[in-house]
Design a protein around this motif. Structure first.
Motif, short mmCIF file in Angstrom:
data_model
loop_
_atom_site.label_atom_id
_atom_site.label_comp_id
_atom_site.label_asym_id
_atom_site.label_seq_id
_atom_site.Cartn_x
_atom_site.Cartn_y
_atom_site.Cartn_z
N ALA A 203 0.84 -1.20 0.00
CA ALA A 203 0.00 0.00 0.00
C ALA A 203 0.88 1.25 0.00
CB ALA A 203 -0.93 -0.01 1.20
N GLY A 204 1.98 1.22 0.75
CA GLY A 204 2.91 2.35 0.77
C GLY A 204 3.54 2.59 -0.60
N LEU A 205 3.94 1.50 -1.26
CA LEU A 205 4.51 1.64 -2.62
C LEU A 205 3.47 2.18 -3.59
CD1 LEU A 205 6.66 -1.61 -2.89
CD2 LEU A 205 7.50 0.74 -2.89
N ASN A 206 2.24 1.68 -3.49
CA ASN A 206 1.16 2.21 -4.34
C ASN A 206 0.96 3.69 -4.09
OD1 ASN A 206 0.52 -0.08 -5.81
ND2 ASN A 206 -1.06 -0.75 -4.38
N SER A 207 1.02 4.08 -2.82
CA SER A 207 0.83 5.48 -2.46
C SER A 207 1.94 6.35 -3.05
CB SER A 207 0.81 5.61 -0.94
OG SER A 207 0.74 6.95 -0.56
N VAL A 208 3.18 5.89 -2.96
CA VAL A 208 4.31 6.64 -3.53
C VAL A 208 4.14 6.78 -5.04
CG1 VAL A 208 6.79 6.52 -3.98
CG2 VAL A 208 5.93 6.07 -1.70
N LEU A 209 3.74 5.70 -5.70
CA LEU A 209 3.54 5.74 -7.15
C LEU A 209 2.42 6.71 -7.52
CD1 LEU A 209 3.87 1.96 -7.99
CD2 LEU A 209 5.49 3.77 -8.58
N ALA A 210 1.33 6.68 -6.75
CA ALA A 210 0.21 7.57 -7.03
C ALA A 210 0.61 9.03 -6.83
CB ALA A 210 -0.97 7.22 -6.14
N TYR B 268 3.57 10.29 -7.07
CA TYR B 268 4.46 10.66 -8.18
C TYR B 268 3.64 10.96 -9.43
CZ TYR B 268 7.85 10.34 -11.92
OH TYR B 268 8.61 10.61 -13.03
N TRP B 269 2.66 10.12 -9.71
CA TRP B 269 1.84 10.29 -10.90
C TRP B 269 1.09 11.61 -10.86
CZ3 TRP B 269 1.13 8.99 -15.69
CH2 TRP B 269 -0.10 9.21 -16.31
N TRP B 270 0.56 11.96 -9.70
CA TRP B 270 -0.22 13.19 -9.59
C TRP B 270 0.65 14.41 -9.35
CZ3 TRP B 270 -4.43 12.46 -11.86
CH2 TRP B 270 -5.13 11.26 -11.72
N GLY B 271 1.97 14.26 -9.25
CA GLY B 271 2.88 15.38 -9.07
C GLY B 271 2.81 15.99 -7.69
N GLN B 272 2.50 15.20 -6.72
CA GLN B 272 2.30 15.68 -5.36
C GLN B 272 3.63 15.77 -4.63
OE1 GLN B 272 -1.29 13.62 -4.11
NE2 GLN B 272 -0.63 13.99 -2.02
N SER B 273 3.85 16.84 -3.90
CA SER B 273 5.01 16.91 -3.03
C SER B 273 4.57 16.56 -1.61
CB SER B 273 5.65 18.31 -3.09
OG SER B 273 4.76 19.26 -2.56
#
Length: 191
Positions: free
Chosen positions: A22-29, A31-36
């Motif tokens: 879930a943490g890896l999915n969160s990091v990928l998401a 990154y995809w949305w350009g969130q800092s």
């Protein structure tokens, strides 16, 4: 995607905890949305849609947990089909010396890798069942089930009673079981 390429080897050997996936999915998401770190961006499409394959209208990202199970299932599939490999012989000797991988139990003092492979076994069972249902008609599936049951009964007679059953008798037993099953099915009210 580079972020998923890094843990691929580990994912093919060990079951990664759901929280880590879930943490890896969160990091990928993110990154995809350009969130800092401190800002919240709008997610225009949910993560499930992004993980849908491209041919089904998604973006084709991988759900990390599902990818982990698939990689483990690939190794488990090798335990079923590559019976001459060193991998198979070592695991056969250690974890399932008197049965097949599909029948193996957890056992005492199992390694984390063995636990991981067993977690993917259900995925293989579901795939085998789905494959059989798609390829066989209902009548063929019923006959296959009765033959399998008859073989199992013959195996038990050999194992427990030291009585060997000839192949013709096994087939005859399967045919009789199928006739009984069909007669019973016709007499039952349909839902």
């Amino acid at each position: 995607m580079v972020a998923l390429a890094i843990p691929t080897y580990s994912m093919s050997i060990f079951k990664i905890p759901r929280a880590v996936c879930a943490g890896l999915n969160s990091v990928l998401a993110k990154y995809w949305w350009g969130q800092s770190q401190n800002e919240q961006k709008i997610h225009w499409i949910n993560w499930g849609k992004l993980c849908t394959p491209k041919d089904r209208g998604g973006v084709g990202f991988r759900d990390v947990h599902a990818f982990n199970l698939v990689m483990l299932a690939k190794q488990a599939w090798r335990l079923i089909h590559r019976t001459h490999s060193l991998f198979y012989r070592v695991y056969k000797a250690r974890y399932f010396p008197v049965c097949s991988f599909l029948e193996a139990e957890l056992g005492s003092n199992p390694s984390f890798m063995w636990r991981s492979l067993l977690s993917a076994r259900e995925l293989i069972r579901e795939g085998l069942a789905k494959s059989l249902k798609e390829k066989l008609s209902r009548k063929e599936l019923e006959m296959w089930a009765m033959v399998a049951w008859s073989i199992w009964n013959a195996r038990n007679r050999l194992y427990f009673e030291a009585s060997q059953t000839p192949p013709q008798a096994i087939l005859k037993s399967a045919e009789m079981l199928l006739e009984d099953y069909q007669r019973l099915s016709r007499s039952m009210p349909s839902n």
